[in-house]
Structures are given as structure tokens and as C-alpha cells.
Design an enzyme around this catalytic site. Structure first.
Site, PDB file in Angstrom:
ATOM      1  N   ASP A  18      24.267  42.966   0.086  1.00  0.00           N
ATOM      2  CA  ASP A  18      23.298  44.048   0.314  1.00  0.00           C
ATOM      3  C   ASP A  18      22.308  43.674   1.418  1.00  0.00           C
ATOM      4  O   ASP A  18      22.031  42.491   1.641  1.00  0.00           O
ATOM      5  CB  ASP A  18      22.560  44.336  -1.008  1.00  0.00           C
ATOM      6  CG  ASP A  18      21.886  45.701  -0.993  1.00  0.00           C
ATOM      7  OD1 ASP A  18      22.232  46.536  -0.134  1.00  0.00           O
ATOM      8  OD2 ASP A  18      21.013  45.926  -1.848  1.00  0.00           O
ATOM      9  N   GLY A  21      21.612  47.354   6.276  1.00  0.00           N
ATOM     10  CA  GLY A  21      20.864  48.440   6.919  1.00  0.00           C
ATOM     11  C   GLY A  21      19.438  48.016   7.213  1.00  0.00           C
ATOM     12  O   GLY A  21      18.941  48.201   8.335  1.00  0.00           O
ATOM     13  N   TRP A  23      18.240  44.996   7.461  1.00  0.00           N
ATOM     14  CA  TRP A  23      18.261  43.911   8.452  1.00  0.00           C
ATOM     15  C   TRP A  23      18.279  44.492   9.861  1.00  0.00           C
ATOM     16  O   TRP A  23      17.532  44.057  10.732  1.00  0.00           O
ATOM     17  CB  TRP A  23      19.495  43.039   8.218  1.00  0.00           C
ATOM     18  CG  TRP A  23      19.609  41.844   9.110  1.00  0.00           C
ATOM     19  CD1 TRP A  23      19.109  40.605   8.880  1.00  0.00           C
ATOM     20  CD2 TRP A  23      20.283  41.781  10.384  1.00  0.00           C
ATOM     21  NE1 TRP A  23      19.418  39.765   9.925  1.00  0.00           N
ATOM     22  CE2 TRP A  23      20.137  40.468  10.858  1.00  0.00           C
ATOM     23  CE3 TRP A  23      20.969  42.703  11.163  1.00  0.00           C
ATOM     24  CZ2 TRP A  23      20.662  40.045  12.082  1.00  0.00           C
ATOM     25  CZ3 TRP A  23      21.492  42.290  12.379  1.00  0.00           C
ATOM     26  CH2 TRP A  23      21.339  40.964  12.819  1.00  0.00           C
ATOM     27  N   ARG A  31      21.689  51.151  11.731  1.00  0.00           N
ATOM     28  CA  ARG A  31      22.193  50.506  10.512  1.00  0.00           C
ATOM     29  C   ARG A  31      23.582  49.897  10.691  1.00  0.00           C
ATOM     30  O   ARG A  31      23.883  48.835  10.146  1.00  0.00           O
ATOM     31  CB  ARG A  31      22.237  51.523   9.358  1.00  0.00           C
ATOM     32  CG  ARG A  31      20.858  51.992   8.886  1.00  0.00           C
ATOM     33  CD  ARG A  31      21.007  53.058   7.803  1.00  0.00           C
ATOM     34  NE  ARG A  31      21.814  52.569   6.707  1.00  0.00           N
ATOM     35  CZ  ARG A  31      21.347  51.838   5.692  1.00  0.00           C
ATOM     36  NH1 ARG A  31      20.057  51.545   5.620  1.00  0.00           N
ATOM     37  NH2 ARG A  31      22.160  51.424   4.748  1.00  0.00           N
ATOM     38  N   HIS A  35      25.892  46.287   9.668  1.00  0.00           N
ATOM     39  CA  HIS A  35      27.203  46.139   9.034  1.00  0.00           C
ATOM     40  C   HIS A  35      28.109  45.236   9.880  1.00  0.00           C
ATOM     41  O   HIS A  35      28.846  44.416   9.342  1.00  0.00           O
ATOM     42  CB  HIS A  35      27.854  47.508   8.817  1.00  0.00           C
ATOM     43  CG  HIS A  35      27.081  48.405   7.879  1.00  0.00           C
ATOM     44  ND1 HIS A  35      26.615  47.969   6.663  1.00  0.00           N
ATOM     45  CD2 HIS A  35      26.688  49.704   7.983  1.00  0.00           C
ATOM     46  CE1 HIS A  35      25.973  48.970   6.054  1.00  0.00           C
ATOM     47  NE2 HIS A  35      25.998  50.025   6.842  1.00  0.00           N
ATOM     48  N   SER A  63      30.700  51.112  -2.253  1.00  0.00           N
ATOM     49  CA  SER A  63      30.762  51.674  -3.599  1.00  0.00           C
ATOM     50  C   SER A  63      31.194  53.132  -3.530  1.00  0.00           C
ATOM     51  O   SER A  63      31.108  53.773  -2.473  1.00  0.00           O
ATOM     52  CB  SER A  63      29.396  51.567  -4.285  1.00  0.00           C
ATOM     53  OG  SER A  63      28.492  52.501  -3.714  1.00  0.00           O
ATOM     54  N   THR A  64      31.607  53.656  -4.669  1.00  0.00           N
ATOM     55  CA  THR A  64      31.955  55.082  -4.733  1.00  0.00           C
ATOM     56  C   THR A  64      30.750  55.915  -4.290  1.00  0.00           C
ATOM     57  O   THR A  64      30.893  56.908  -3.581  1.00  0.00           O
ATOM     58  CB  THR A  64      32.349  55.453  -6.181  1.00  0.00           C
ATOM     59  OG1 THR A  64      33.273  54.483  -6.650  1.00  0.00           O
ATOM     60  CG2 THR A  64      32.989  56.817  -6.256  1.00  0.00           C
ATOM     61  N   GLU A  65      29.565  55.466  -4.697  1.00  0.00           N
ATOM     62  CA  GLU A  65      28.332  56.194  -4.350  1.00  0.00           C
ATOM     63  C   GLU A  65      28.048  56.137  -2.851  1.00  0.00           C
ATOM     64  O   GLU A  65      27.411  57.036  -2.307  1.00  0.00           O
ATOM     65  CB  GLU A  65      27.136  55.611  -5.120  1.00  0.00           C
ATOM     66  CG  GLU A  65      27.136  55.895  -6.620  1.00  0.00           C
ATOM     67  CD  GLU A  65      28.127  55.048  -7.418  1.00  0.00           C
ATOM     68  OE1 GLU A  65      28.570  53.992  -6.928  1.00  0.00           O
ATOM     69  OE2 GLU A  65      28.470  55.464  -8.548  1.00  0.00           O
ATOM     70  N   ARG A  69      26.589  58.610   1.742  1.00  0.00           N
ATOM     71  CA  ARG A  69      25.726  58.265   2.886  1.00  0.00           C
ATOM     72  C   ARG A  69      26.017  59.198   4.068  1.00  0.00           C
ATOM     73  O   ARG A  69      27.046  59.870   4.084  1.00  0.00           O
ATOM     74  CB  ARG A  69      25.973  56.811   3.287  1.00  0.00           C
ATOM     75  CG  ARG A  69      25.439  55.846   2.241  1.00  0.00           C
ATOM     76  CD  ARG A  69      25.367  54.451   2.756  1.00  0.00           C
ATOM     77  NE  ARG A  69      24.796  53.574   1.742  1.00  0.00           N
ATOM     78  CZ  ARG A  69      24.472  52.315   1.954  1.00  0.00           C
ATOM     79  NH1 ARG A  69      24.678  51.755   3.131  1.00  0.00           N
ATOM     80  NH2 ARG A  69      23.949  51.594   0.977  1.00  0.00           N
ATOM     81  N   LEU A 129      42.560  30.540  -1.808  1.00  0.00           N
ATOM     82  CA  LEU A 129      41.530  31.456  -2.307  1.00  0.00           C
ATOM     83  C   LEU A 129      42.087  32.870  -2.474  1.00  0.00           C
ATOM     84  O   LEU A 129      42.790  33.368  -1.594  1.00  0.00           O
ATOM     85  CB  LEU A 129      40.364  31.487  -1.302  1.00  0.00           C
ATOM     86  CG  LEU A 129      39.274  32.532  -1.530  1.00  0.00           C
ATOM     87  CD1 LEU A 129      38.321  32.098  -2.629  1.00  0.00           C
ATOM     88  CD2 LEU A 129      38.491  32.787  -0.235  1.00  0.00           C
ATOM     89  N   ARG A 192      19.541  44.652  -9.292  1.00  0.00           N
ATOM     90  CA  ARG A 192      20.365  45.561 -10.093  1.00  0.00           C
ATOM     91  C   ARG A 192      21.841  45.326  -9.816  1.00  0.00           C
ATOM     92  O   ARG A 192      22.206  44.627  -8.873  1.00  0.00           O
ATOM     93  CB  ARG A 192      19.966  47.022  -9.841  1.00  0.00           C
ATOM     94  CG  ARG A 192      19.974  47.440  -8.376  1.00  0.00           C
ATOM     95  CD  ARG A 192      19.640  48.929  -8.207  1.00  0.00           C
ATOM     96  NE  ARG A 192      19.477  49.252  -6.803  1.00  0.00           N
ATOM     97  CZ  ARG A 192      18.303  49.363  -6.166  1.00  0.00           C
ATOM     98  NH1 ARG A 192      17.189  49.194  -6.830  1.00  0.00           N
ATOM     99  NH2 ARG A 192      18.261  49.641  -4.872  1.00  0.00           N
TER     100      ARG A 192
HETATM  101  C1  IPE Z   1      25.682  48.244  -3.538  1.00  0.00           C
HETATM  102  O1  IPE Z   1      24.698  48.371  -2.563  1.00  0.00           O
HETATM  103  C2  IPE Z   1      27.018  48.455  -2.942  1.00  0.00           C
HETATM  104  C3  IPE Z   1      27.447  47.481  -1.941  1.00  0.00           C
HETATM  105  C4  IPE Z   1      26.822  46.412  -1.579  1.00  0.00           C
HETATM  106  C5  IPE Z   1      28.708  47.763  -1.348  1.00  0.00           C
HETATM  107  P1  IPE Z   1      23.851  49.713  -2.380  1.00  0.00           P
HETATM  108  O2  IPE Z   1      22.891  49.436  -1.310  1.00  0.00           O
HETATM  109  O3  IPE Z   1      24.750  50.871  -2.227  1.00  0.00           O
HETATM  110  O4  IPE Z   1      23.144  49.833  -3.799  1.00  0.00           O
HETATM  111  P2  IPE Z   1      21.820  50.598  -4.224  1.00  0.00           P
HETATM  112  O5  IPE Z   1      21.960  52.001  -3.748  1.00  0.00           O
HETATM  113  O6  IPE Z   1      20.672  49.915  -3.545  1.00  0.00           O
HETATM  114  O7  IPE Z   1      21.752  50.453  -5.695  1.00  0.00           O
HETATM  115  C1  IPE Z   2      25.168  46.778   2.071  1.00  0.00           C
HETATM  116  O1  IPE Z   2      24.087  46.995   2.900  1.00  0.00           O
HETATM  117  C2  IPE Z   2      26.457  47.308   2.638  1.00  0.00           C
HETATM  118  C3  IPE Z   2      26.911  48.579   2.045  1.00  0.00           C
HETATM  119  C4  IPE Z   2      26.415  49.155   0.997  1.00  0.00           C
HETATM  120  C5  IPE Z   2      28.025  49.242   2.709  1.00  0.00           C
HETATM  121  P1  IPE Z   2      23.261  48.353   2.861  1.00  0.00           P
HETATM  122  O2  IPE Z   2      23.886  49.297   3.824  1.00  0.00           O
HETATM  123  O3  IPE Z   2      23.135  48.851   1.476  1.00  0.00           O
HETATM  124  O4  IPE Z   2      21.858  47.896   3.420  1.00  0.00           O
HETATM  125  P2  IPE Z   2      20.432  48.314   2.865  1.00  0.00           P
HETATM  126  O5  IPE Z   2      20.425  48.024   1.403  1.00  0.00           O
HETATM  127  O6  IPE Z   2      20.289  49.775   3.139  1.00  0.00           O
HETATM  128  O7  IPE Z   2      19.491  47.468   3.617  1.00  0.00           O
HETATM  129 MG    MG Z   3      21.770  48.537   0.005  1.00  0.00          MG
END
Ligand code: IPE
Ligand code: IPE
Ligand code: MG
Length: 248
Positions: A18, A21, A23, A31, A35, A63-65, A69, A129, A192
């Protein structure tokens, strides 16, 4: 690295990568730039895990969620996944790494799915691995699929309700081929689980770090494993029971 107890390595490490974005945004970048930098961390961590001798590493990539985005970010991420896999598979293969993907892969565009299938087949015989990438993954989705799977077996008469056990459920999950994670790491200061391996993490040690994923390196992984090794994993027992058990 020399402080690691190689006889007490976690059999499976799972990482919620995580903070990409944030960073990027912290330095006035898009963002997606975060990645792309995150891929460098993936490479470093995979190298380090191989060097240390970790058997299973799961990386939560999407994630599915995350499908919710902005379209530009989702499209950018899909391109990044496909390009990265195509580019990295030869090296992963050379390093005896077995690639696996878990998640609702049916939601991926067909060309992305083809790339994943290709990478899985190509590396299937490797014995080093096992690198598991959670893509379009959500634990609730996985549990619902498992419930449907088990219900179908019962309906067809292939399984008796009384025979349903924890093993039945474990075997119906996308992770059936792997041991449960013993160490779960989440970067970037969120405390979380975000729908990640809810069943499988039942007894995992959780490790949280403020470090954003693009800054995460071998030393950070070692730090997390050292922390894991300093913990007493009681699995519901008392400390003195464990000490007696270890003297047996
Ligand atoms: C969790 O990160 C999913 C991944 C790292 C792929 P998110 O950034 O989507 O999680 P929330 O929204 O902060 O819980
Ligand atoms: C994790 O970084 C990668 C994915 C969820 C794809 P984020 O994109 O969630 O970065 P933040 O949490 O918004 O900084
Ligand atoms: Mg995140």
C-alpha cells in the site's frame, strides 16, 4: 540478514503493498508513477525472499474494490500488470520461481488473463519460491465462491454435510495449494486488512510499517521477519504450556 534464524522463517509471507498513490502525490507526480515505482519494490522483495529462502510469498496487487478507482488509474494498472509480467517472467523462470494468481480473474480483460495463464504454465514446474499474486482479489468474494462450491458438492451427493470441516473450506479457497500466511505485512501506515485473506490470516502475525510501498526494500523485509521471530505464537495456549512443549 545474519541475525535471521533460518530455522524459524515464516513458511508464507503475505504483503498488502500500500501507499503507491500517496508516495507519488507527495512528490507532485501522478499516482501511476507510484505504481511504476512499486514494481521496483516487488522485484527487490522477490529477490530478497528468494535469497532468504522463503517458500511462499503472496502480494496483494489489486483488490476487487480497486475496480472502482478512476478509469485512467485502472487502465494504467492493467497495462502495468501485463507489461510487467511479460517482462519479468523470463527472469522469474530462470530463478526457479513458480507464479500463481488468485482472485476473480474473470473480471480481467482477456489479453491480461492470457498473460497470466501463460506465466502460470511457463513456471508451473519450478520448485523455488512460489510467488502468488492476488489480482482482482477479495476475500469475501473468495468465501462466497467456496460456499457455492461446497453447496454444489452436497447437492450432487458428492459430500455429506457432516463431512464439512475446516479442511473442506480450506480446500475450496483459491489458496488451497499453499500453507496459511504466518506473517502479514502492510505498508504505508494503514492498520486494516482490506478484504485480504480473512480466513487464511486467522493466526498470522501482523506487521505494520509506515514505509510507503515504493520505498520498501530488502532491509524492510528482514526487519519484519526479525520482528516475527521475536514473537511468541501461542495459538490459544499459555506461555508456560509452550515452554513445556518445546522441552519435550
Ligand atoms: C488494498 O489497498 C489493496 C491493495 C494493496 C492491492 P487499498 O489502498 O485499496 O485499501 P484501502 O482502500 O485503503 O482499504
Ligand atoms: C497500493 O497503493 C496499490 C493498489 C491498491 C493498486 P495505493 O494505490 O492504494 O496507494 P495509496 O494508498 O492511495 O497511497
Ligand atoms: Mg491504498
Amino acid at each position: 540478514m545474519e541475525n535471521l534464524d533460518l530455522s524459524k522463517l515464516p513458511k508464507h509471507i503475505a504483503i498488502i503493498m500500500d501507499g503507491n498513490g500517496r508516495w507519488a502525490q507527495e512528490q507532485g507526480q501522478d499516482r501511476l508513477f507510484g505504481h511504476y515505482q512499486g514494481v521496483i519494490s516487488v522485484r527487490k522483495v522477490v529477490e530478497a525472499a528468494t535469497e532468504i529462502g522463503i517458500q511462499n510469498l503472496t502480494l496483494y496487487a489489486f483488490s476487487t474494490e480497486n475496480w472502482e478507482r478512476p478509469e485512467q488509474e485502472v487502465t494504467g494498472l492493467m497495462t502495468l500488470f501485463v507489461d510487467t509480467i511479460a517482462k519479468e517472467v523470463p527472469d522469474l523462470h530462470k530463478n526457479n520461481i513458480k507464479l500463481r494468481f488468485i482472485g476473480n480473474l474473470g473480471l480481467l480483460p482477456p489479453h491480461a488473463r492470457a498473460a497470466l495463464e501463460n506465466a502460470t504454465t511457463q513456471t508451473a514446474q519450478n520448485t523455488g519460491l512460489t510467488l502468488i499474486v492476488a489480482l482482482s482479489y477479495s476475500s469475501r468474494w473468495e468465501l462466497v465462491e467456496a460456499a457455492k462450491n461446497i453447496a454444489t458438492k452436497v447437492k450432487k451427493g458428492n459430500l455429506n454435510i457432516d463431512q464439512i470441516s475446516e479442511t473442506t473450506l480450506s480446500e475450496a479457497l483459491t489458496t488451497s495449494d499453499f500453507p496459511d500466511p504466518e506473517l502479514m505485512i502492510r505498508t504505508s501506515g494503514e492498520y486494516r486488512i482490506s478484504n485480504f485473506l480473512l480466513y487464511q490470516l486467522a493466526y498470522a502475525e501482523l506487521y505494520f510499517t509506515e514505509t510507503r510501498w515504493p520505498d520498501f526494500r530488502k532491509e524492510d523485509l528482514i526487519k519484519a521477519i526479525l520482528d516475527f521471530q521475536s514473537r511468541e505464537r501461542r495459538f490459544g495456549k499459555t506461555s508456560s504450556q509452550l515452554n513445556i512443549d518445546s522441552e519435550k
